[in-house]
Design an enzyme around this catalytic site. Structure first.
Site: not given
Ligand SMILES: NC(=O)C1=CN([C@@H]2O[C@H](COP(=O)(O)OP(=O)(O)OC[C@H]3O[C@@H](n4cnc5c(N)ncnc54)[C@H](O)[C@@H]3O)[C@@H](O)[C@H]2O)C=CC1
Ligand SMILES: O=C(O)/C=C/C=C(\O)C(=O)O
Length: 482
Positions: A152, A227-229, A249, A284, A463
């Site tokens: 993102n 990334g995702s929870t 995070e 996020c 962080e």
């Molecule tokens: N809280 C946040 O900042 C974010 C939340 N999300 C949520 O996550 C959903 C999926 O988005 P993604 O970017 O695909 O998140 P994701 O959590 O699937 O991936 C984030 C990172 O982790 C890596 N990854 C995936 N599976 C892994 C594993 N088993 N072990 C280690 N690394 C792994 C991915 O390649 C990517 O680099 C989104 O629809 C959203 O709901 C996505 C991006 C940021």
């Molecule tokens: O550190 C910030 O200012 C913002 C962080 C945002 C994320 O971690 C996110 O959107 O996943």
């Protein structure tokens, strides 16, 4: 036809993946493949970990001022190629180029410069035992650490992790999201040009398999993940097997709590709209649940909906665009599914609710209208689950206690904003919100010295500032008898 083939950075060399497998990289605004990135696997990660291990001792022994100099040179390189980074980030993620220029790339530069300065100013700790002994604390780098970032805010979050890791003297194995890999590849090129010793920064492109190999690698001593929870929970479990430190995070379902006495200025309404829809709602920290005190609900709803309807969804390269494309076809379909679910749950769609067709070069792109929904209770899935798109709900409340109960009524606890002229109320409400970050009468004001992270399902650890420096180091207490 893909005009861009990315590479891994391992041991100071830009190299192809060992198995020569590649993933398609899409341009979300055009809905087409435009690049290919390595689909790295455990063999590629093992090579990166080995290169990092070979570089770690010398990097740890490098004076902080020299580490800082190289980090600033890397920041200089990004600034020198600002337009290239801006357009690459926009093309890769679908976000407006104006947003990448105003936020993403400047923040990546700020991350590098902030931690370059922080490491040279980090105070030492000592504890005197009267006339018996003196204790001092050494904070020593962990060795090789893993940084895994999402799609993102690609370069913004990638550098948010690697900057403190490098500053504290760790060698890094970093993996960007396979969905938005391009600016990390550009950073790989610039890190070589900046003069980082080979193996200090290694960038492995790829998806879950590469990420999982970093998490499983015994030589990697810590994992910083955003990334995702769901994925974060899996990382926490697997990292335990090799006693890795983890910083997670994760997701959010953040509340914007608007009291009747808030300053209902146009600027504040604009900030609340930005909080809801910035980066197509793919941050996020976005305020996706807007809680409004009943006395002002109707007026607030009408003003907020009017602003949402006035937002321009379009070509990310167009300066007039407020919302670009969402990051992938799969994510587009997920968001549209969430909107359909909201309707099934009885929601009233007050604005948006549909995909948007953008003519011309973006005719096949993935666009969603800024969507505002009310009429839903706090327990429904729409108000419980992270949508991570341009979709917000409005809910009325009566009094402070109900506002706090509603704000806390999800499994997440990342961020919140509180809008009121009564600062005593602001402080007491902020203290009672289950969130790691609370903004009062503002949103996304970021001081990089502050702790950053969530509670509950929004993650573990913090962080930012000294929190990040502490995460990437081990504390050793030395006690000397006097
Ligand atoms: N809280 C946040 O900042 C974010 C939340 N999300 C949520 O996550 C959903 C999926 O988005 P993604 O970017 O695909 O998140 P994701 O959590 O699937 O991936 C984030 C990172 O982790 C890596 N990854 C995936 N599976 C892994 C594993 N088993 N072990 C280690 N690394 C792994 C991915 O390649 C990517 O680099 C989104 O629809 C959203 O709901 C996505 C991006 C940021
Ligand atoms: O550190 C910030 O200012 C913002 C962080 C945002 C994320 O971690 C996110 O959107 O996943």
């Amino acid at each position: 036809m893909t005009d861009l083939v990315l590479a891994n950075l391992i041991g100071g060399e830009l190299v192809a993946p060992i198995q020569s497998r590649y993933l398609d990289v899409y341009e979300p605004a055009a809905g087409r493949v435009y690049a290919r990135c390595p689909d790295s696997d455990a063999a590629d990660v093992a090579a990166a970990v080995s290169a990092a291990q070979a570089a770690a001792a010398a990097w740890a022994a490098t004076p902080a001022a020299e580490r800082a100099r190289l980090m600033n040179r890397l920041a200089d390189r990004i600034e020198a190629r600002l337009d290239d980074y801006v357009h690459a980030e926009s093309r890769d993620s679908g976000k407006p180029a104006a947003l990448a220029r105003a936020v993403d790339i400047p923040r990546a530069v700020a991350n590098l410069r902030f931690f370059a300065a922080a490491i040279t100013q980090w105070s030492s700790e000592a504890h005197a035992m009267e006339d018996r002994a003196i204790n001092y604390t050494l904070r020593q780098p962990l060795g090789v650490v893993g940084c895994i970032s999402p799609w993102n805010l690609p370069l913004y979050l990638f550098t948010w992790k690697i900057a403190p890791a490098l500053a504290t003297g760790n060698a890094v194995v970093a993996k960007p999201s396979e969905v938005t890999p391009v600016t990390a590849w550009m950073l790989a090129e610039d890190s070589v040009a900046a003069g980082f010793p080979p193996g200090v920064l290694n960038i492995v492109q790829g998806g879950a398999a590469a990420g999982q190999a970093i998490v499983d690698a015994p030589g990697v001593k810590a994992i910083s993940f955003t990334g995702s929870t769901r994925v974060g929970a899996g990382i926490a479990a697997r990292a335990a097997a090799t006693f890795k430190k983890t910083s997670l995070e994760l997701g959010g379902k953040n509340a914007s709590v608007v009291f009747a006495d808030f300053d209902a200025s146009d600027d504040n309404l604009d900030t609340l709209v930005r909080s809801a829809f910035s980066n197509q709602g793919q941050i996020c920290l976005c305020g996706s649940r807007i809680l409004v005190e009943r006395a002002i609900y109707d007026e607030f709803r009408d003003r907020f909906v009017a602003r949402a309807n006035a937002l321009v969804v379009g070509d990310p390269l167009d300066e007039k665009t407020n919302l670009g494309a969402v990051v992938s076809k799969a994510h587009h379909d997920k968001i549209m599914g969430c909107i359909a679910l909201a309707r099934e749950e009885g929601g009233n769609v007050l604005a948006g609710g549909d995909a948007v067709a953008v003519p011309g070069r973006c005719a096949d792109g993935w666009f969603v209208a800024p969507t505002v929904i009310d009429g839903l209770g706090p327990a429904c899935r729409t108000n419980q689950e992270e949508i991570f798109g341009p979709v917000v709900t409005l809910q009325p409340f009566d009094g402070d206690d109900e506002a706090i109960a509603l704000a806390n009524a999800t499994g997440y606890g990342l961020a919140a904003s509180v809008w009121t002229r009564d600062l005593i109320r602001a402080h007491t409400v902020a203290a009672r919100l289950e969130a790691g970050i609370v903004w009062v009468n503002c949103w996304m004001l970021r001081d990089l010295r502050t702790p950053f992270g969530g509670v509950k399902n929004s993650g573990v650890g913090r962080e930012g500032g000294v929190e990040a420096l502490r995460f990437f180091t081990d504390a050793k207490n030395v006690c000397v008898q006097l």
